[in-house]
Design a protein around this motif. Structure first.
Motif, short mmCIF file in Angstrom:
data_model
loop_
_atom_site.label_atom_id
_atom_site.label_comp_id
_atom_site.label_asym_id
_atom_site.label_seq_id
_atom_site.Cartn_x
_atom_site.Cartn_y
_atom_site.Cartn_z
N UNK A 9 0.75 -1.17 0.17
CA UNK A 9 -0.09 -0.02 0.20
C UNK A 9 0.84 1.32 -0.03
N UNK A 10 1.92 1.23 0.92
CA UNK A 10 2.82 2.46 0.88
C UNK A 10 4.17 1.94 1.68
N UNK A 11 5.13 2.07 0.73
CA UNK A 11 6.32 1.49 1.25
C UNK A 11 7.07 2.47 2.33
N UNK A 12 6.73 3.60 2.44
CA UNK A 12 7.28 4.40 3.32
C UNK A 12 6.67 4.20 4.63
N UNK A 13 5.39 3.86 4.78
CA UNK A 13 4.85 3.58 6.13
C UNK A 13 5.32 2.26 6.52
N UNK A 14 5.71 1.34 5.63
CA UNK A 14 6.29 0.18 6.10
C UNK A 14 7.58 0.10 6.46
N UNK A 15 8.48 1.19 6.04
CA UNK A 15 9.73 1.25 6.78
C UNK A 15 9.86 1.68 7.98
N UNK A 16 8.80 2.39 8.65
CA UNK A 16 8.67 2.91 10.08
C UNK A 16 7.95 1.79 10.66
N UNK A 17 6.89 1.07 10.21
CA UNK A 17 5.94 0.24 10.80
C UNK A 17 6.73 -1.23 11.11
N UNK A 19 10.91 7.21 17.37
CA UNK A 19 10.71 8.08 15.92
C UNK A 19 10.11 7.33 15.16
N UNK A 20 10.43 5.65 15.32
CA UNK A 20 9.40 4.83 14.53
C UNK A 20 7.93 4.91 14.85
N UNK A 21 8.02 4.87 16.29
CA UNK A 21 6.40 5.10 16.89
C UNK A 21 5.83 6.42 16.55
N UNK A 22 6.62 7.43 16.59
CA UNK A 22 6.15 8.89 16.43
C UNK A 22 5.44 8.94 15.12
N UNK A 23 6.31 8.42 14.07
CA UNK A 23 5.95 8.56 12.73
C UNK A 23 4.72 7.59 12.45
N UNK A 24 4.79 6.30 12.93
CA UNK A 24 3.69 5.49 12.78
C UNK A 24 2.13 6.32 13.35
N UNK A 25 2.32 6.69 14.35
CA UNK A 25 1.14 7.73 15.06
C UNK A 25 0.69 8.68 14.22
N UNK A 26 1.20 8.99 13.35
CA UNK A 26 0.67 9.96 12.22
C UNK A 26 -0.87 9.58 11.80
N UNK A 27 -1.70 10.50 11.63
CA UNK A 27 -3.19 10.17 11.44
C UNK A 27 -3.06 9.41 10.07
N UNK A 28 -2.26 10.17 8.98
CA UNK A 28 -2.50 9.41 7.66
C UNK A 28 -1.62 7.86 7.61
N UNK A 29 -0.70 7.65 8.20
CA UNK A 29 0.08 6.59 8.44
C UNK A 29 -0.85 5.49 9.09
N UNK A 30 -1.39 5.97 10.36
CA UNK A 30 -2.27 5.01 10.93
C UNK A 30 -3.55 4.44 10.03
N UNK A 31 -4.13 5.44 9.35
CA UNK A 31 -5.14 5.35 8.55
C UNK A 31 -4.78 4.11 7.40
N UNK A 32 -3.70 4.21 7.08
CA UNK A 32 -3.01 3.17 5.95
C UNK A 32 -3.01 2.05 6.79
N UNK A 33 -2.44 1.88 7.88
CA UNK A 33 -2.17 0.38 8.55
C UNK A 33 -3.78 -0.20 9.08
N UNK A 34 -4.44 0.73 9.52
CA UNK A 34 -5.63 0.08 10.09
C UNK A 34 -6.55 -0.43 8.89
N UNK A 35 -6.52 0.19 7.67
CA UNK A 35 -7.28 -0.22 6.37
C UNK A 35 -6.49 -1.51 6.10
N UNK A 36 -5.19 -1.87 6.27
CA UNK A 36 -4.45 -3.06 5.84
C UNK A 36 -4.90 -4.20 6.81
#
Length: 590
Positions: A476-484, A505-522
């Motif tokens: 879905x989004x490789x940049x989110x995967x790099x942090x998650x 920093x990995x947790x902070x970036x994952x907590x961003x609303x846009x990244x969280x939405x991608x992960x929850x959809x997956x």
């Protein structure tokens, strides 16, 4: 008698016969009347707007035997012979097939000779942008200073391809597209004189298909009148040209509004069976929603588009969509239209685009009042029926739960901060700086419940599928995967998955609303049910689990970090370094 195509039979023979170029006609007529005709003209504009016809009329006007006037007489021998193309001094040159430097040099040599049949030599160079660079250079000097008995008229549909040195030596006239009203009126006049019976809607649709070109409109009318024996109707025009009536677009729009994918696919299959092309259907659907957006946002916008036959129907449909939804639909259709040219199966891409529109949700419907969120009830969604899509309800429930969690975290954070300020020692306040607020200090609510559920069957099922979730996030989004990917699931409680991170920093970036939405959809797609993402630092989770294990009646075998086993440091700067860089990057030396 041999049939002559309508666009040839009705080619303008005087300035008054031209349609829709009054700003050019008036200027040329005044120049002829006042004997201020230039030696070089540049006529530019879309195809079929009268550039070459105006050039021939101008050639007749400057050579008319009855004298210079605003109109050629079309009766003297010079006018008649120029119309028939039998005057050697008036030459029409096709630059597309005579584009080389040798042809232009030959023209340059002949220019010096005086005309033999008429008053002035006129060279009409059509599609002049096709000339080579060398040919343009050979034409420059002659174009700038020709003999007094020579006139050049250059015609092109792409003036931006002409060198600036050529444009600066000419008087430039830009021919505009003929408006819908002017085209429909001219077509009506021709039908009356040719004995063709045509419906007003049919003529208006023909004018829209021509895209502002009068020649194209006459060609379409000629073709349809031949097929229908002089009886031109709106349905016949649609059938002959492969057009789609607005009623079918209205049915597509209604199906998108109601989220009826079955009806959408049925309508697409019907269009394909009728021989319509998928790319044209998608393009026309984009125009349809563009018109809906214009009518919704701009009063009187039915005058801003040539595609609206019945503004009342468009108004009703436009009121059913919100502005945000229309913007999203236009943006999505435009993106799929760009991909259509590279698609191996255009029909499939067309169907996917419509299903994408069908699954989109209006942003306004997702807004939840604060009072409703605090009470925990799900409000009714405006514009939806009682039989709402279960997916929409699940999404609303997840968003309500997220709001409740954030509110609870904010209350806890405020209480903790207030307690610290109240109990802080006056002696320590001047020496210590304010602690940095980051995700490292955030503890998720209900940690005890997560610890109790860390060995549950739900967690085991999620843990087994975690590699599938990571792969889905990567797709879905490789940049989110790099942090998650730094996180690891440690517990599952009801509809929440707790993921522990080693690095802040990995947790902070994952907590961003846009990244969280991608992960929850997956997670919802790959795990079979919607889950919320809850995060925690790994050391906090280990400490909480250890405290729970130390309670009476509980034992837990736990692996400890080297410096944790020896006893964590009490120095505040060491804790801050661990929060900033993570345990893996911090080494404590005695």
């Amino acid at each position: 008698m041999e049939h002559i195509a309508l666009y040839r039979a009705w080619r303008p023979q005087s300035f008054q016969d031209m349609v829709g170029q009054q700003h050019i006609i008036k200027t040329l007529q005044n120049a002829i009347r006042e004997q201020r005709v230039s030696h070089a003209y540049l006529f530019s504009g879309p195809r079929g707007t009268g550039k070459t016809s105006a050039a021939k009329v101008l050639a007749k006007a400057v050579n008319c035997e009855r004298g210079l006037g605003p109109e050629p007489c079309n009766e003297c021998p010079s006018c008649l012979r120029i119309t028939a193309g039998n005057v050697m001094d008036v030459q029409e040159i096709d630059a597309a097939s005579n584009r080389g430097v040798e042809e232009i040099r030959d023209l340059r040599d002949k220019v010096k000779y005086a005309p033999t049949e008429v008053r002035r030599k006129v060279y009409i160079i059509d599609e002049v942008h096709m000339l080579t660079t060398e040919a343009f250079n050979a034409l420059l000097k002659t174009l700038e200073e020709p003999p007094p008995h020579v006139m050049f008229i250059l015609a092109t549909t792409e003036p931006h391809k002409l060198p600036a040195t050529i444009i600066s030596r000419c008087q430039r006239f830009d021919f505009r597209r003929v408006s819908l009203e002017e085209q429909a009126a001219h077509l009506r006049t021709i039908c009356d004189k040719e004995g063709i019976e045509a419906d007003p809607d049919a003529l208006q649709y023909i004018a829209r298909l021509s895209d502002g070109g009068m020649r194209d409109a006459l060609s379409i009318l000629d073709q349809i009148s031949s097929f229908t024996d002089g009886q031109v109707t709106y349905q016949q025009v649609l059938g002959m040209t492969g057009g789609i009536p607005s009623e079918q677009f209205a049915r597509l729009a209604k199906a998108i509004l109601e989220g009826d994918m079955g009806l959408l696919l049925e309508l697409v299959e019907q269009l394909m069976q009728e021989g319509k092309s998928a790319d044209k259907c998608l393009e026309n659907l984009l125009y349809y929603f563009r018109d809906l957006l214009m009518i919704k946002m701009v009063p009187g916008a039915d005058q801003l588009t040539d595609r609206v036959l019945n503004p009342a129907e468009f108004q009703d449909m436009a009121s059913a969509f919100s502005r945000e939804r229309l913007f999203e639909i236009v943006d999505t259709l435009n993106r799929y239209l760009g991909e259509m040219k590279y698609a191996t199966h255009p029909q499939t891409l067309f169907e996917v685009a419509l299903m994408k529109l069908c699954s989109m949700h209006e942003q306004g419907n997702l807004a939840v009042p604060v009072a409703a969120a605090s009470s925990g009830s799900v409000p009714a969604v405006a514009g939806t029926s009682s039989g709402a899509d279960p997916g929409e309800l699940d999404m609303l429930k997840r968003q309500l739960a997220a709001l409740e969690k954030k509110l609870e975290q904010a209350i806890q954070a405020g209480a903790v901060a207030g307690g610290r300020d109240h109990n802080a020692s006056p002696k320590l306040q001047p020496a210590q700086s304010a602690p940095r607020i980051s995700a490292a200090g955030k503890m998720p609510p209900q940690v005890d419940k997560f610890i109790a559920s860390k060995d549950s069957p739900d967690f085991s099922a999620v843990y087994k599928q975690w590699s599938v979730v990571l792969q889905g996030v990567k797709e879905e989004k490789v940049t989110v995967h790099a942090w998650f990917v730094d996180g690891e699931p440690v517990s599952v409680m009801e509809d929440a998955v707790l993921v522990a991170f080693k690095n802040t920093i990995h947790r902070d970036t994952t907590e961003k609303p846009a990244n969280r939405q991608v992960i929850e959809n997956v997670m919802a797609a790959r795990l079979g049910k919607p889950y919320r993402l809850v995060t925690i630092m790994m050391r906090d989770w280990n400490e909480a689990a250890q405290k729970s294990a130390d309670q009476p009646g509980k034992e837990e075998l736990r692996l400890e970090h080297e410096h944790e086993a020896a006893g964590a440091s009490k120095e505040p700067w060491i804790d801050e370094a661990i929060q900033l860089f993570g345990e893996d990057l911090v080494v404590i030396k005695e």
